[in-house]
Write an enzyme that holds these catalytic residues in place. Structure first.
Site, PDB file in Angstrom:
ATOM      1  N   ASN A 255      -3.234   8.907   4.477  1.00  0.00           N
ATOM      2  CA  ASN A 255      -1.874   8.131   4.801  1.00  0.00           C
ATOM      3  C   ASN A 255      -1.778   7.887   6.136  1.00  0.00           C
ATOM      4  O   ASN A 255      -0.831   7.464   6.614  1.00  0.00           O
ATOM      5  CB  ASN A 255      -0.736   8.937   4.041  1.00  0.00           C
TER       6      ASN A 255
ATOM      7  N   HIS B 143      -5.730  -5.448  -3.079  1.00  0.00           N
ATOM      8  CA  HIS B 143      -6.396  -5.732  -2.017  1.00  0.00           C
ATOM      9  C   HIS B 143      -6.522  -6.821  -1.459  1.00  0.00           C
ATOM     10  O   HIS B 143      -7.450  -7.295  -0.467  1.00  0.00           O
ATOM     11  CB  HIS B 143      -7.982  -5.118  -2.299  1.00  0.00           C
TER      12      HIS B 143
ATOM     13  N   HIS C 173       0.854   3.988  -2.912  1.00  0.00           N
ATOM     14  CA  HIS C 173       0.504   5.791  -2.264  1.00  0.00           C
ATOM     15  C   HIS C 173       1.659   6.595  -2.518  1.00  0.00           C
ATOM     16  O   HIS C 173       1.328   7.775  -3.017  1.00  0.00           O
ATOM     17  CB  HIS C 173       0.346   5.816  -0.813  1.00  0.00           C
TER      18      HIS C 173
ATOM     19  N   ARG D 234       0.798  -1.207  -0.298  1.00  0.00           N
ATOM     20  CA  ARG D 234      -0.083   0.142  -0.103  1.00  0.00           C
ATOM     21  C   ARG D 234       1.015   1.406   0.147  1.00  0.00           C
ATOM     22  O   ARG D 234       0.659   2.250  -0.751  1.00  0.00           O
ATOM     23  CB  ARG D 234      -0.876  -0.031   1.088  1.00  0.00           C
TER      24      ARG D 234
END
Length: 319
Positions: free
Chosen positions: A94, A191, A66, A62
């Site tokens: 975040n 995911h 990001h 993740r």
């Protein structure tokens, strides 16, 4: 994958394109003459930290996503806030990022081998790959040569695709980064790993719209369970749900739950709203091999967005 962003204007799109380049200077053998063997050092750190904390792989994957979606894969998500500047890691989407210490440990180990040579951005890209492999997913050779960025602004995290996005918003977000609808579906498979807090999917289980309290696309029993975990009031601070039934294993179960109406995010369910994206969801649900092959291709494509300027000596601050 992120938090709510505003639709980007054309001038801002040009700014993004000027900040990023698609893989300029990246190569598989970038460090062959300057820091041989460092990749195994990073892998060892990821393995050791994962033994103590099973959430590390999901966190690293993740974190990399990001990072890449703001200024390219330049390690800007790793920078600490300084003075009046609030950095990306402290932006709303975040706040729940963690495991920065893993990158710190890897950087320290690599610096001991080859001082000032390997960028934090490359370390994060390699650690994300290792996270997938350690969790049972595919491996790939990561192109290297990214530089670290000097700018990190929390306000720019509004550019991250939100869990509430519909398919047109998702398409715009990905296309502005040179990523296709196929990349969108494939990278959503990330995911497969991790956990989501109630705030990320509350919109689907309480006051969904004027006609339905619950999103009608959710399987009823699944929705009822989510409502018990995340009541309208007095929800526990860390309450939430795993992204799929095997949250520490990288597999294709995510696509199976999307087909079953048991995905968490509106952005997950959005993949079922066009024939092309729905077809890919079905394909990946029925073939782990097809998903793995596509995931490798899309990860290399996404992680080849570059935009940095230096090799940081400390991943948390500019030189």
């Amino acid at each position: 994958m992120g938090a709510m962003i505003q639709m980007l204007s054309t001038p801002f799109l040009f700014l993004l394109l000027s900040l990023w380049s698609l893989g300029d200077g990246l190569s598989l053998n970038y460090y062959d003459n300057t820091c041989q063997g460092f990749e195994s050092t990073i892998t060892d750190v990821v393995k050791k930290t994962t033994k103590n904390d099973k959430t590390v792989p999901a966190a690293l994957l993740r974190m990399h996503f990001h990072d890449c979606f703001i200024r390219g894969c330049d390690g800007s998500v790793l920078l600490n806030s300084v003075g009046n500047n609030t950095a990306e890691k402290d932006g709303p989407p975040n706040i729940s990022l963690h495991a920065f210490y893993v990158i710190d440990k890897a950087k320290q180990a690599v610096e001991a081998m080859c001082p000032g040579v390997v960028s934090c951005a490359d370390i994060l890209a390699l650690a994300a790959r290792d996270a997938v492999v350690i969790s049972g997913g595919p491996t790939w050779d990561v192109p290297k040569g990214r530089k670290d960025g000097r700018v990190s602004k929390a306000i720019e995290t509004r550019q991250l695709p939100a869990p509430t996005f519909n398919i047109s918003q998702l398409q715009q977000s990905f296309s502005q980064r040179g990523l296709s609808m196929a990349d969108l579906v494939t990278l959503s498979g990330g995911h497969s790993l991790g956990f989501a807090h109630c705030s990320s999917f509350r919109n689907r289980i309480h006051s969904f719209n004027t006609n339905n309290d619950i999103d009608p696309s959710l399987a009823p029993a699944f929705a009822a369970n989510l409502r018990s975990i995340c009541p309208l009031k007095n929800t526990a601070k860390n309450a939430g749900s795993s992204m799929d039934p095997s949250p520490t294993t990288f597999d294709n179960n995510y696509f199976k739950v999307v087909l079953q109406g048991k995905s968490l995010f509106s952005s997950d369910e959005a993949l079922m709203t066009t024939s092309g994206t729905k077809g890919l969801v079905s394909q990946f649900a029925s073939s782990k091999g097809a998903f793995n092959k596509a995931f490798v291709k899309s990860m290399i494509k996404m992680s080849s967005l570059t935009g940095g300027q230096e090799v940081r000596l400390d991943c948390r601050k500019v030189n």
